[in-house]
Design an enzyme around this catalytic site. Structure first.
Site, PDB file in Angstrom:
ATOM      1  N   LYS A 112       0.801  -1.223   0.000  1.00 62.21           N
ATOM      2  CA  LYS A 112       0.000   0.000   0.000  1.00 62.21           C
ATOM      3  C   LYS A 112       0.836   1.277   0.000  1.00 62.21           C
ATOM      4  CE  LYS A 112      -4.027  -2.125   2.157  1.00 62.21           C
ATOM      5  NZ  LYS A 112      -4.980  -2.108   3.278  1.00 62.21           N
TER       6      LYS A 112
ATOM      7  N   ASP B  18      -9.701   2.599   2.398  1.00 58.95           N
ATOM      8  CA  ASP B  18      -9.601   1.906   3.685  1.00 58.95           C
ATOM      9  C   ASP B  18     -10.128   2.785   4.813  1.00 58.95           C
ATOM     10  OD1 ASP B  18      -8.558  -0.581   2.941  1.00 58.95           O
ATOM     11  OD2 ASP B  18      -6.493   0.126   3.007  1.00 58.95           O
TER      12      ASP B  18
ATOM     13  N   GLY C 229       1.567   0.772   9.525  1.00 58.16           N
ATOM     14  CA  GLY C 229       1.762   0.604   8.095  1.00 58.16           C
ATOM     15  C   GLY C 229       0.678   1.299   7.302  1.00 58.16           C
ATOM     16  N   GLY C 230       0.472   0.857   6.061  1.00 55.34           N
ATOM     17  CA  GLY C 230      -0.520   1.497   5.211  1.00 55.34           C
ATOM     18  C   GLY C 230      -1.920   1.417   5.768  1.00 55.34           C
TER      19      GLY C 230
ATOM     20  N   TYR D 262      -9.768  -9.743   8.193  1.00 54.77           N
ATOM     21  CA  TYR D 262     -11.032 -10.454   7.965  1.00 54.77           C
ATOM     22  C   TYR D 262     -10.829 -11.831   7.342  1.00 54.77           C
ATOM     23  CZ  TYR D 262     -11.139  -9.748   2.874  1.00 54.77           C
ATOM     24  OH  TYR D 262     -10.860  -9.797   1.531  1.00 54.77           O
TER      25      TYR D 262
END
Length: 292
Positions: free
Chosen positions: A76, A112, A138-139, A232
């Site tokens: 990302k 996101d 992070g991303g 998920y």
């Protein structure tokens, strides 16, 4: 569906993405809307390429006529240098999960943060946001941090195995949202941060199918704490299971997965998908129901 239906070719780039539910989720919604839509997995592990090869994959997708790509762990942030333009949100976050390929240009977006915000409002209504701990810088962590402060978190503590990365993210957040809204450090600060927190958001790969396990000591989870996991695959991660067992209010990663897909689908196609229908289909997918 008629032969003159709009056609779209889309892909997902990342490592270990075999279990991803994005392909059937996007394709089913496209069928419902009368669109021809093919969603392919471009798994760097299968391609035997490192994460740094995301630019090569993007270039190949452009040549192959793709309309867009979703980008996931660990690309990302690495993809940023290969794009022609960034949306304001993606530029602010320094992370991209959606690339629209149109008119010879690759434009990066971030759905996101909006996906997490919608999922949080839906799954943890009226959750206290005075002090929140974010695990992972992070991303995905950058997107969640943006969402939490947009939702009104008073103080956000960002912790990461790389304390400098966490501090850098906190600094960028403070520049956008105000001094004192965010601080950062390494994982040594986790026990103290959680002791005074209202909630915890987990945004690292730990718990994913390819990275099983619990990202923290279970003893740190108090019943008064709400816990949100963005993983998920699987939906019931070790963190989700353990937090529920310890009496915490819990938000799994399903809602964020669906709502970021809703926003990505709109960017790829210019067509508004049915979020309720996509949520229902996601439930079918994770329960193992046969999807025609």
């Amino acid at each position: 569906m008629t032969d003159d239906a709009q056609k779209f070719l889309v892909g997902l780039v990342g490592s270990g993405i075999g279990p991803s539910l994005s392909p059937p989720l996007h394709e089913r919604e496209a069928d419902e809307l009368g669109l021809r839509y093919l969603y392919r997995r471009l798994d760097l592990d299968v391609l035997a390429r490192p994460a740094s090869a995301v630019g090569e994959v993007l270039a190949a997708a452009r040549l192959a006529g793709y309309d867009g790509l979703n980008v996931t762990h660990p690309c990302k942030q690495l993809v940023l240098g290969h794009l022609d333009e960034l949306s304001p949100d993606a530029a602010a976050l320094g992370a991209v999960n959606t690339v629209v390929l149109r008119g010879g240009r690759a434009v990066g977006h971030n759905t996101d943060w909006s996906g997490f915000a919608r999922a949080f409002d839906r799954g943890l209504p009226e959750a206290a946001l005075d002090r929140v701990v974010l695990l992972g810088a992070g991303g995905a962590g950058a997107a969640v941090a943006h969402a939490l402060l947009t939702l009104g978190a008073t103080r956000l503590t960002v912790l990461d195995v790389d304390g400098q990365r966490a501090a850098a993210l906190a600094g960028s957040l403070a520049a956008r949202f105000g001094v004192g809204r965010a601080d950062g450090g390494d994982l040594a600060g986790l026990p103290a941060a959680l002791a005074g927190a209202d909630g915890l958001v987990h945004a690292t790969p730990t718990g994913m199918a390819a990275h099983p396990g619990l990202p923290l000591d279970a003893a740190l989870l108090r019943p008064e704490l709400w816990v949100a996991d963005i993983v998920y695959r699987p939906l019931r991660t070790a963190l989700v299971r353990t937090a529920r067992e310890r009496g915490c209010r819990v938000l799994d990663g399903g809602g964020m997965a669906v709502f970021q897909a809703v926003d990505s689908f709109r960017l790829f196609t210019g067509v508004e998908p049915d979020a309720g229908r996509m949520l229902a289909h996601f439930t079918e997918l994770v329960s193992g129901a046969r999807v025609s």
